[in-house]
Design a protein around this motif. Structure first.
Motif, PDB file in Angstrom:
ATOM      1  N   VAL A 105       0.866  -1.181   0.000  1.00  0.00           N
ATOM      2  CA  VAL A 105       0.000   0.000   0.000  1.00  0.00           C
ATOM      3  C   VAL A 105       0.903   1.231   0.000  1.00  0.00           C
ATOM      4  CG1 VAL A 105      -1.803   1.238   1.252  1.00  0.00           C
ATOM      5  CG2 VAL A 105      -1.735  -1.263   1.319  1.00  0.00           C
ATOM      6  N   PRO A 106       0.691   2.137  -0.923  1.00  0.00           N
ATOM      7  CA  PRO A 106       1.512   3.354  -0.944  1.00  0.00           C
ATOM      8  C   PRO A 106       1.366   4.121   0.374  1.00  0.00           C
ATOM      9  CG  PRO A 106       0.174   3.197  -2.935  1.00  0.00           C
ATOM     10  CD  PRO A 106      -0.294   2.123  -2.011  1.00  0.00           C
ATOM     11  N   PRO A 107       2.484   4.584   0.956  1.00  0.00           N
ATOM     12  CA  PRO A 107       2.434   5.302   2.232  1.00  0.00           C
ATOM     13  C   PRO A 107       1.482   6.483   2.229  1.00  0.00           C
ATOM     14  CG  PRO A 107       4.692   4.825   1.643  1.00  0.00           C
ATOM     15  CD  PRO A 107       3.852   4.423   0.464  1.00  0.00           C
ATOM     16  N   GLY A 108       1.338   7.180   1.115  1.00  0.00           N
ATOM     17  CA  GLY A 108       0.417   8.305   1.043  1.00  0.00           C
ATOM     18  C   GLY A 108      -1.021   7.891   1.302  1.00  0.00           C
ATOM     19  N   THR A 109      -1.368   6.695   0.864  1.00  0.00           N
ATOM     20  CA  THR A 109      -2.720   6.183   1.094  1.00  0.00           C
ATOM     21  C   THR A 109      -2.957   5.997   2.575  1.00  0.00           C
ATOM     22  OG1 THR A 109      -2.675   5.045  -1.025  1.00  0.00           O
ATOM     23  CG2 THR A 109      -4.312   4.304   0.569  1.00  0.00           C
ATOM     24  N   LEU A 110      -1.987   5.408   3.267  1.00  0.00           N
ATOM     25  CA  LEU A 110      -2.130   5.178   4.707  1.00  0.00           C
ATOM     26  C   LEU A 110      -2.190   6.504   5.464  1.00  0.00           C
ATOM     27  CD1 LEU A 110       0.307   2.171   5.187  1.00  0.00           C
ATOM     28  CD2 LEU A 110      -2.191   2.125   5.035  1.00  0.00           C
ATOM     29  N   ARG A 111      -1.321   7.449   5.088  1.00  0.00           N
ATOM     30  CA  ARG A 111      -1.325   8.758   5.749  1.00  0.00           C
ATOM     31  C   ARG A 111      -2.672   9.462   5.567  1.00  0.00           C
ATOM     32  NH1 ARG A 111       3.922   9.059   3.907  1.00  0.00           N
ATOM     33  NH2 ARG A 111       3.315  10.349   2.150  1.00  0.00           N
ATOM     34  N   SER A 112      -3.267   9.319   4.405  1.00  0.00           N
ATOM     35  CA  SER A 112      -4.544   9.971   4.151  1.00  0.00           C
ATOM     36  C   SER A 112      -5.651   9.407   5.054  1.00  0.00           C
ATOM     37  CB  SER A 112      -4.955   9.848   2.679  1.00  0.00           C
ATOM     38  OG  SER A 112      -5.297   8.513   2.367  1.00  0.00           O
ATOM     39  N   LEU A 113      -5.443   8.213   5.541  1.00  0.00           N
ATOM     40  CA  LEU A 113      -6.393   7.588   6.464  1.00  0.00           C
ATOM     41  C   LEU A 113      -5.992   7.813   7.926  1.00  0.00           C
ATOM     42  CD1 LEU A 113      -6.841   4.200   4.592  1.00  0.00           C
ATOM     43  CD2 LEU A 113      -8.492   6.072   4.708  1.00  0.00           C
ATOM     44  N   GLY A 114      -4.908   8.548   8.123  1.00  0.00           N
ATOM     45  CA  GLY A 114      -4.442   8.792   9.481  1.00  0.00           C
ATOM     46  C   GLY A 114      -3.675   7.622  10.068  1.00  0.00           C
ATOM     47  N   LEU A 115      -3.156   6.754   9.209  1.00  0.00           N
ATOM     48  CA  LEU A 115      -2.432   5.559   9.658  1.00  0.00           C
ATOM     49  C   LEU A 115      -0.939   5.716   9.363  1.00  0.00           C
ATOM     50  CD1 LEU A 115      -4.872   2.901   8.205  1.00  0.00           C
ATOM     51  CD2 LEU A 115      -4.717   3.634  10.585  1.00  0.00           C
TER      52      LEU A 115
END
Length: 91
Positions: free
Chosen positions: A78-88
């Motif tokens: 999973v691209p890190p930006g995707t996780l950050r956008s979810l607050g993860l």
């Protein structure tokens, strides 16, 4: 959750007495000595055997979904930006 916790949530002792019954969920793997069970699995079993299913407290629903998400993400690309956008945090 432990069988004792399940018993408290049910208001009776179905889990300990019926642990030996057909279809009762197995303990979760890798719990290091203490047997932990899925509340979701216990409630599904209670429904199958025709017992009353207690309302699931909100905190358990949130914890269950968070743990399922963590399991689903483990090893996923999973691209890190995707996780950050979810607050993860990035894994």
């Amino acid at each position: 959750m432990t069988l004792e916790e399940a018993t408290q949530r049910c208001g009776r002792e179905p889990a300990r007495q019926r642990k030996e019954s057909a279809g009762f969920p197995d303990p979760e793997p890798g719990t290091g000595g203490t047997e932990f069970y899925s509340w979701r699995g216990i409630t599904e079993w209670l429904a199958r055997v025709g017992d009353d299913v207690p309302e699931t407290p909100c905190d358990l629903l949130v914890a269950d979904r968070a743990l399922r998400l963590a399991d689903a993400l483990a090893g996923a690309d999973v691209p890190p930006g995707t996780l950050r956008s979810l607050g993860l945090p990035a894994i």
